[in-house]
Design a protein around this motif. Structure first.
Motif, PDB file in Angstrom:
ATOM      1  N   GLY A 139      -2.077 -10.030  13.490  1.00  0.00           N
ATOM      2  CA  GLY A 139      -2.395 -10.899  12.366  1.00  0.00           C
ATOM      3  C   GLY A 139      -1.859 -10.428  11.036  1.00  0.00           C
ATOM      4  N   LEU A 140      -1.367  -9.186  10.959  1.00  0.00           N
ATOM      5  CA  LEU A 140      -0.772  -8.709   9.710  1.00  0.00           C
ATOM      6  C   LEU A 140       0.501  -9.490   9.400  1.00  0.00           C
ATOM      7  CD1 LEU A 140      -1.132  -4.821  10.045  1.00  0.00           C
ATOM      8  CD2 LEU A 140      -2.194  -6.245   8.279  1.00  0.00           C
ATOM      9  N   VAL A 141       0.639  -9.828   8.139  1.00  0.00           N
ATOM     10  CA  VAL A 141       1.842 -10.511   7.670  1.00  0.00           C
ATOM     11  C   VAL A 141       2.436  -9.685   6.546  1.00  0.00           C
ATOM     12  CG1 VAL A 141       2.804 -12.603   6.643  1.00  0.00           C
ATOM     13  CG2 VAL A 141       0.909 -12.768   8.281  1.00  0.00           C
ATOM     14  N   PHE A 175      -7.892  -6.761   3.392  1.00  0.00           N
ATOM     15  CA  PHE A 175      -7.342  -5.534   3.960  1.00  0.00           C
ATOM     16  C   PHE A 175      -5.833  -5.564   3.755  1.00  0.00           C
ATOM     17  CE2 PHE A 175      -5.498  -3.189   7.620  1.00  0.00           C
ATOM     18  CZ  PHE A 175      -6.027  -1.936   7.331  1.00  0.00           C
ATOM     19  N   ALA A 176      -5.306  -4.545   3.088  1.00  0.00           N
ATOM     20  CA  ALA A 176      -3.888  -4.508   2.750  1.00  0.00           C
ATOM     21  C   ALA A 176      -3.303  -3.134   3.064  1.00  0.00           C
ATOM     22  CB  ALA A 176      -3.680  -4.843   1.273  1.00  0.00           C
ATOM     23  N   ILE A 177      -2.018  -3.124   3.408  1.00  0.00           N
ATOM     24  CA  ILE A 177      -1.283  -1.891   3.692  1.00  0.00           C
ATOM     25  C   ILE A 177       0.007  -1.926   2.891  1.00  0.00           C
ATOM     26  CG2 ILE A 177      -0.219  -0.447   5.469  1.00  0.00           C
ATOM     27  CD1 ILE A 177      -1.933  -1.857   7.546  1.00  0.00           C
ATOM     28  N   SER A 178       0.292  -0.823   2.202  1.00  0.00           N
ATOM     29  CA  SER A 178       1.541  -0.699   1.460  1.00  0.00           C
ATOM     30  C   SER A 178       2.427   0.324   2.155  1.00  0.00           C
ATOM     31  CB  SER A 178       1.273  -0.267   0.020  1.00  0.00           C
ATOM     32  OG  SER A 178       2.481  -0.055  -0.679  1.00  0.00           O
ATOM     33  N   CYS A 179       3.624  -0.093   2.571  1.00  0.00           N
ATOM     34  CA  CYS A 179       4.532   0.784   3.304  1.00  0.00           C
ATOM     35  C   CYS A 179       5.822   0.991   2.516  1.00  0.00           C
ATOM     36  CB  CYS A 179       4.864   0.185   4.672  1.00  0.00           C
ATOM     37  SG  CYS A 179       3.415  -0.010   5.751  1.00  0.00           S
ATOM     38  N   LYS A 211       2.075   2.558  15.140  1.00  0.00           N
ATOM     39  CA  LYS A 211       2.709   1.273  14.909  1.00  0.00           C
ATOM     40  C   LYS A 211       1.810   0.379  14.057  1.00  0.00           C
ATOM     41  CE  LYS A 211       6.153   2.411  17.530  1.00  0.00           C
ATOM     42  NZ  LYS A 211       7.442   2.794  16.893  1.00  0.00           N
ATOM     43  N   LEU A 212       2.427  -0.453  13.248  1.00  0.00           N
ATOM     44  CA  LEU A 212       1.645  -1.378  12.433  1.00  0.00           C
ATOM     45  C   LEU A 212       0.818  -2.328  13.303  1.00  0.00           C
ATOM     46  CD1 LEU A 212       4.224  -2.091   9.619  1.00  0.00           C
ATOM     47  CD2 LEU A 212       1.907  -1.207   9.287  1.00  0.00           C
ATOM     48  N   GLU A 213       1.257  -2.582  14.526  1.00  0.00           N
ATOM     49  CA  GLU A 213       0.470  -3.412  15.443  1.00  0.00           C
ATOM     50  C   GLU A 213      -0.864  -2.750  15.794  1.00  0.00           C
ATOM     51  OE1 GLU A 213       3.656  -2.855  15.654  1.00  0.00           O
ATOM     52  OE2 GLU A 213       4.681  -4.781  15.904  1.00  0.00           O
ATOM     53  N   ASP A 217      -6.764  -1.732  14.580  1.00  0.00           N
ATOM     54  CA  ASP A 217      -7.630  -0.987  15.500  1.00  0.00           C
ATOM     55  C   ASP A 217      -7.911   0.409  14.972  1.00  0.00           C
ATOM     56  OD1 ASP A 217      -7.800  -3.088  17.248  1.00  0.00           O
ATOM     57  OD2 ASP A 217      -6.182  -2.385  18.543  1.00  0.00           O
ATOM     58  N   LEU A 218      -6.895   1.053  14.411  1.00  0.00           N
ATOM     59  CA  LEU A 218      -7.068   2.385  13.840  1.00  0.00           C
ATOM     60  C   LEU A 218      -8.053   2.353  12.681  1.00  0.00           C
ATOM     61  CD1 LEU A 218      -6.181   5.386  13.552  1.00  0.00           C
ATOM     62  CD2 LEU A 218      -4.452   4.561  11.966  1.00  0.00           C
ATOM     63  N   ASP A 219      -7.881   1.387  11.785  1.00  0.00           N
ATOM     64  CA  ASP A 219      -8.775   1.299  10.627  1.00  0.00           C
ATOM     65  C   ASP A 219     -10.212   1.059  11.065  1.00  0.00           C
ATOM     66  OD1 ASP A 219      -8.871   0.913   7.507  1.00  0.00           O
ATOM     67  OD2 ASP A 219     -10.075  -0.705   8.361  1.00  0.00           O
TER      68      ASP A 219
END
Length: 237
Positions: A139-141, A175-179, A211-213, A217-219
């Protein structure tokens, strides 16, 4: 057994902690550490580093100041904690992905109105600039910069969020991730949000190992583990 608590600004250990020295003993011999008003029960061996309160911070009055710091009635009051790579030993769910592969996990005492780095706002800004999108199975975009020869080694670099209907940060936040590109190659991703009213969570991982996928689950595992460590309704003096 005697454990040593380290202060990174001192050459010598800052304090010693022996669970047996506590008048009121924790049944598992865990250490009580306070971040603001929040108190956590942690295995001391899982702490890579602790940072003392700022010089202008007023510590909370403990229930028993004569107890050694780290005991249930006198928690060790800290500004932040860095959890070491053995953090997955603290998890109840041992399934992959493993937090052994995280670069860093940090818990930081913070005012209730301070939300830390707001990667969701950075995501909105980045999506206005970059038109390339990446849709992941969880679901991450992502909003990503154009592919170039210079960024070919960091193809995951970009900003990611997920619909709140699928997953969200505590307090109903996005929920956000900055890469960002890592050195010498690869991609380093950062997560930051408030996990408790007086505690912010920050952690970092490389997409080469996680992996970002697997990021949601990790969080979820990390978040549940922190909540599991919290002493509910801890009463200060």
């Amino acid at each position: 057994m005697l454990f040593i608590l380290f202060n990174p600004f001192l050459a010598a250990p800052a304090a010693e902690f022996s669970p047996q020295a506590c008048k009121v003993k924790d049944p598992e011999g865990l250490t009580y550490i306070a971040l603001g008003k929040a108190v956590l029960r942690l295995p001391i061996t899982q702490l890579a580093m602790t940072h003392a309160l700022a010089f202008d911070s007023e510590p909370l009055p403990p229930r028993d100041p004569d107890e050694p710091q780290g005991c249930p009635n006198n928690p060790l009051q800290q500004q932040s904690l860095i959890l070491n790579f053995g953090f997955d030993n603290w998890l109840k769910d041992r399934k992959r992905p493993s937090t052994l592969l995280l670069e860093e996990i940090r818990l930081i005492a913070s005012p209730t109105d301070y939300w830390g780095i707001r990667y969701e706002d950075m995501h909105s800004a980045q999506c206005k600039v970059f038109s390339r999108r990446k849709h992941l199975s969880n679901g991450l975009v992502g909003c990503l910069p154009p592919k170039t020869a210079e960024n070919s080694d960091s193809e995951d670099a970009g900003s990611y969020t997920v619909s709140k209907e699928i997953y969200h940060a505590p307090f109903d936040k996005v929920f956000a991730i900055s890469c960002l590109p890592s050195v010498p190659k690869g991609t380093r991703c950062n997560v930051s949000y408030k996990i408790l009213p007086s505690v912010n969570l920050v952690y970092t991982f490389l997409t080469a190992t996680i992996k970002l996928e697997d990021a949601i689950d990790l969080d979820r595992q990390i978040r549940d583990s922190v909540w599991h460590a919290v002493v509910p309704n801890y009463k200060w003096n």
